[in-house]
Design a protein around this motif. Sequence first.
Motif, PDB file in Angstrom:
ATOM      1  N   ILE A 172       0.851  -1.184   0.000  1.00  0.00           N
ATOM      2  CA  ILE A 172       0.000   0.000   0.000  1.00  0.00           C
ATOM      3  C   ILE A 172       0.888   1.237   0.000  1.00  0.00           C
ATOM      4  O   ILE A 172       1.870   1.306   0.761  1.00  0.00           O
ATOM      5  N   VAL A 173       0.562   2.191  -0.850  1.00  0.00           N
ATOM      6  CA  VAL A 173       1.195   3.510  -0.811  1.00  0.00           C
ATOM      7  C   VAL A 173       0.180   4.476  -0.224  1.00  0.00           C
ATOM      8  O   VAL A 173      -0.917   4.640  -0.762  1.00  0.00           O
ATOM      9  N   LEU A 174       0.538   5.079   0.894  1.00  0.00           N
ATOM     10  CA  LEU A 174      -0.339   6.008   1.594  1.00  0.00           C
ATOM     11  C   LEU A 174       0.188   7.425   1.376  1.00  0.00           C
ATOM     12  O   LEU A 174       1.244   7.783   1.900  1.00  0.00           O
ATOM     13  N   LEU A 175      -0.513   8.219   0.587  1.00  0.00           N
ATOM     14  CA  LEU A 175      -0.128   9.607   0.353  1.00  0.00           C
ATOM     15  C   LEU A 175      -0.777  10.482   1.407  1.00  0.00           C
ATOM     16  O   LEU A 175      -2.001  10.619   1.445  1.00  0.00           O
ATOM     17  N   ALA A 176       0.034  11.062   2.289  1.00  0.00           N
ATOM     18  CA  ALA A 176      -0.456  11.978   3.312  1.00  0.00           C
ATOM     19  C   ALA A 176      -0.499  13.378   2.711  1.00  0.00           C
ATOM     20  O   ALA A 176       0.538  14.027   2.538  1.00  0.00           O
ATOM     21  N   PHE A 177      -1.696  13.838   2.367  1.00  0.00           N
ATOM     22  CA  PHE A 177      -1.880  15.078   1.622  1.00  0.00           C
ATOM     23  C   PHE A 177      -2.208  16.212   2.590  1.00  0.00           C
ATOM     24  O   PHE A 177      -3.220  16.177   3.293  1.00  0.00           O
ATOM     25  N   THR A 178      -1.354  17.230   2.629  1.00  0.00           N
ATOM     26  CA  THR A 178      -1.555  18.392   3.500  1.00  0.00           C
ATOM     27  C   THR A 178      -2.256  19.487   2.717  1.00  0.00           C
ATOM     28  O   THR A 178      -1.644  20.147   1.868  1.00  0.00           O
ATOM     29  N   THR A 179      -3.536  19.702   2.988  1.00  0.00           N
ATOM     30  CA  THR A 179      -4.293  20.680   2.208  1.00  0.00           C
ATOM     31  C   THR A 179      -3.793  22.100   2.442  1.00  0.00           C
ATOM     32  O   THR A 179      -3.968  22.960   1.579  1.00  0.00           O
ATOM     33  N   ASN A 180      -3.171  22.350   3.577  1.00  0.00           N
ATOM     34  CA  ASN A 180      -2.723  23.703   3.892  1.00  0.00           C
ATOM     35  C   ASN A 180      -1.718  24.239   2.890  1.00  0.00           C
ATOM     36  O   ASN A 180      -1.723  25.433   2.572  1.00  0.00           O
ATOM     37  N   ILE A 214      -1.983  33.897   1.170  1.00  0.00           N
ATOM     38  CA  ILE A 214      -1.948  32.877   0.121  1.00  0.00           C
ATOM     39  C   ILE A 214      -2.445  31.528   0.619  1.00  0.00           C
ATOM     40  O   ILE A 214      -3.276  30.872  -0.012  1.00  0.00           O
ATOM     41  N   ASP A 215      -1.963  31.083   1.787  1.00  0.00           N
ATOM     42  CA  ASP A 215      -2.340  29.747   2.255  1.00  0.00           C
ATOM     43  C   ASP A 215      -3.838  29.616   2.477  1.00  0.00           C
ATOM     44  O   ASP A 215      -4.427  28.558   2.222  1.00  0.00           O
ATOM     45  N   ASN A 216      -4.479  30.681   2.952  1.00  0.00           N
ATOM     46  CA  ASN A 216      -5.909  30.599   3.238  1.00  0.00           C
ATOM     47  C   ASN A 216      -6.774  30.610   1.990  1.00  0.00           C
ATOM     48  O   ASN A 216      -7.971  30.296   2.067  1.00  0.00           O
ATOM     49  N   LEU A 217      -6.209  30.931   0.853  1.00  0.00           N
ATOM     50  CA  LEU A 217      -6.975  30.880  -0.392  1.00  0.00           C
ATOM     51  C   LEU A 217      -7.305  29.437  -0.786  1.00  0.00           C
ATOM     52  O   LEU A 217      -8.123  29.212  -1.670  1.00  0.00           O
ATOM     53  N   ILE A 218      -6.685  28.480  -0.108  1.00  0.00           N
ATOM     54  CA  ILE A 218      -6.965  27.077  -0.403  1.00  0.00           C
ATOM     55  C   ILE A 218      -8.409  26.723  -0.092  1.00  0.00           C
ATOM     56  O   ILE A 218      -8.959  25.749  -0.625  1.00  0.00           O
ATOM     57  N   ARG A 265       2.252  -1.370 -10.333  1.00  0.00           N
ATOM     58  CA  ARG A 265       3.168  -2.274  -9.618  1.00  0.00           C
ATOM     59  C   ARG A 265       2.422  -3.221  -8.685  1.00  0.00           C
ATOM     60  O   ARG A 265       3.036  -3.888  -7.842  1.00  0.00           O
ATOM     61  N   GLY A 266       1.097  -3.252  -8.816  1.00  0.00           N
ATOM     62  CA  GLY A 266       0.316  -4.207  -8.051  1.00  0.00           C
ATOM     63  C   GLY A 266       0.037  -3.806  -6.621  1.00  0.00           C
ATOM     64  O   GLY A 266      -0.372  -4.651  -5.810  1.00  0.00           O
ATOM     65  N   ALA A 267       0.223  -2.522  -6.284  1.00  0.00           N
ATOM     66  CA  ALA A 267      -0.027  -2.053  -4.924  1.00  0.00           C
ATOM     67  C   ALA A 267      -1.302  -1.213  -4.878  1.00  0.00           C
ATOM     68  O   ALA A 267      -1.796  -0.752  -5.912  1.00  0.00           O
ATOM     69  N   ARG A 268      -1.848  -1.027  -3.689  1.00  0.00           N
ATOM     70  CA  ARG A 268      -3.022  -0.185  -3.497  1.00  0.00           C
ATOM     71  C   ARG A 268      -2.573   1.243  -3.229  1.00  0.00           C
ATOM     72  O   ARG A 268      -1.586   1.494  -2.529  1.00  0.00           O
ATOM     73  N   PHE A 269      -3.326   2.206  -3.759  1.00  0.00           N
ATOM     74  CA  PHE A 269      -3.017   3.620  -3.561  1.00  0.00           C
ATOM     75  C   PHE A 269      -4.127   4.248  -2.723  1.00  0.00           C
ATOM     76  O   PHE A 269      -5.305   4.154  -3.081  1.00  0.00           O
ATOM     77  N   VAL A 270      -3.738   4.862  -1.618  1.00  0.00           N
ATOM     78  CA  VAL A 270      -4.698   5.480  -0.711  1.00  0.00           C
ATOM     79  C   VAL A 270      -4.221   6.891  -0.389  1.00  0.00           C
ATOM     80  O   VAL A 270      -3.040   7.100  -0.086  1.00  0.00           O
ATOM     81  N   VAL A 271      -5.125   7.858  -0.458  1.00  0.00           N
ATOM     82  CA  VAL A 271      -4.816   9.239  -0.087  1.00  0.00           C
ATOM     83  C   VAL A 271      -5.493   9.551   1.234  1.00  0.00           C
ATOM     84  O   VAL A 271      -6.673   9.244   1.433  1.00  0.00           O
ATOM     85  N   VAL A 272      -4.741  10.139   2.144  1.00  0.00           N
ATOM     86  CA  VAL A 272      -5.290  10.608   3.408  1.00  0.00           C
ATOM     87  C   VAL A 272      -5.091  12.117   3.460  1.00  0.00           C
ATOM     88  O   VAL A 272      -3.951  12.593   3.477  1.00  0.00           O
ATOM     89  N   THR A 273      -6.184  12.878   3.421  1.00  0.00           N
ATOM     90  CA  THR A 273      -6.058  14.331   3.580  1.00  0.00           C
ATOM     91  C   THR A 273      -6.006  14.620   5.072  1.00  0.00           C
ATOM     92  O   THR A 273      -6.819  14.098   5.851  1.00  0.00           O
ATOM     93  N   LEU A 274      -5.065  15.425   5.476  1.00  0.00           N
ATOM     94  CA  LEU A 274      -4.804  15.677   6.892  1.00  0.00           C
ATOM     95  C   LEU A 274      -5.693  16.815   7.390  1.00  0.00           C
ATOM     96  O   LEU A 274      -6.762  17.034   6.851  1.00  0.00           O
ATOM     97  N   SER A 275      -5.280  17.535   8.398  1.00  0.00           N
ATOM     98  CA  SER A 275      -6.094  18.645   8.890  1.00  0.00           C
ATOM     99  C   SER A 275      -5.222  19.857   9.132  1.00  0.00           C
ATOM    100  O   SER A 275      -4.010  19.754   9.328  1.00  0.00           O
ATOM    101  N   ASN A 276      -5.858  21.017   9.114  1.00  0.00           N
ATOM    102  CA  ASN A 276      -5.232  22.277   9.478  1.00  0.00           C
ATOM    103  C   ASN A 276      -5.831  22.714  10.808  1.00  0.00           C
ATOM    104  O   ASN A 276      -6.992  22.396  11.116  1.00  0.00           O
TER     105      ASN A 276
END
Length: 417
Positions: A162-170, A278-282, A312-323
């Motif tokens: 499993i590839v876990l992408l920790a996505f920081t929305t900030n 800029i960051d708060n425009l997200i 490559r035969g792995a699972r892809f999962v995205v986890v959006t974090l928090s601000n």
Amino acid sequence: MARGAAERGARRRVKVLVVAASVAFALAVAEVALRAAGYSYPVFYTTDPTRGYALKPGMEGRYTKEGASHVRVNSAGLRDREHAREKPPDTLRVAVVGDSYAEALQVEQHEAFWSVAEKLLRDCPALAGREVEFINFGVSGYGTAQELITLREHVWPYAPDIVLLAFTTNNDVTDNSRALKRASEVPYFVLRDGRLAADDSFRETSAFRLRSSALNRAGKWVRDNSRVIQLGHQAHGAIKALIAARRAPAPKPAPDAATRAHATDGADAAPAPEEVGIDNLIYREPADAVWQEAWAVTEELVKTMRAETEARGARFVVVTLSNAVQVVPDPSLREQFVRRVGATDIFYPDQRVKALGEREGFRVLNLAPRLQAYADEHRVFLHGFGESVGRNGHWNADGHRVAGRLVAEELCAIVSE
């Protein structure tokens, strides 16, 4: 006369040598004392030819800029324990790719969300009899571009399931745009005819060449191995921060909706970007070409990571974090923030990534709404340390603990399908 001048010159040389010897002795004593006391505050990063910079293998010391922890970088340049390249039999291996939230210098390694999730996932009924191993590839400041490069060059040798992408929305979206990040010493990707194209022009900048020079490397070696110089570096940083805090102007209160409406003759106008930052425009739907391009590049990067992972035969999962503002346990403060930045939904970036996953067929776990519910119920701050607790900053130990539990639950559901 000549003899007298020669004698005076000799006495001056002796005095200089005595002073130099005294200074050298004092520095040596200080060095020994600092080492005996366990003092070690190195810079944990080094230059990297494809990602701009990376964690330096084998570096170890204290981190106290936010929170406090003992940091050890393993031999592969990961803030993690040592891991064998070859996956052990009967093991579910999860590769965590992310930025400072995954690197987690603010807390001890065993408190990081991926370490918590690793322990809890072992209790998943669907994994009975199997070992669980998380490998942390997170590096502070990385955008999705550097994370894609990390995936290609450093993750695949470990053959994760499993590839876990920790996505920081900030800041992940702004980090993927040269115009928004305004940094020239890191790689980017751009869209050309709808396809990603690498922009590695940072290698040609004078700043990167200087950081990569033999002289600079020698200076880093001295700094990394001298506790006295590290103490001076820490003191210099503390003085600069103190001066900056004293010189900073008092924040101006943001105009409320009624004031803005009056100023625009009743038009329903959002505050100008310079009011918001800029960051708060997200939190807004992108209205200009720069932000639209930043989001388009980001989404294409995530789609590419998913395609390469599944190839490559792995699972892809995205986890959006928090601000911090999303999960502060005070609904009125959150509502005030949304109005101030001219947004309609404090979870706009999280929901946008979720929608991308639904369109493209990969799993997305939005942590922020669940962390907000937890913070409201338990009246606890999940971000920040000391005087900044709750207001800004990274996850504290409570934030990592709750996030780790939620990640473990999600991954258990995935492997149980």
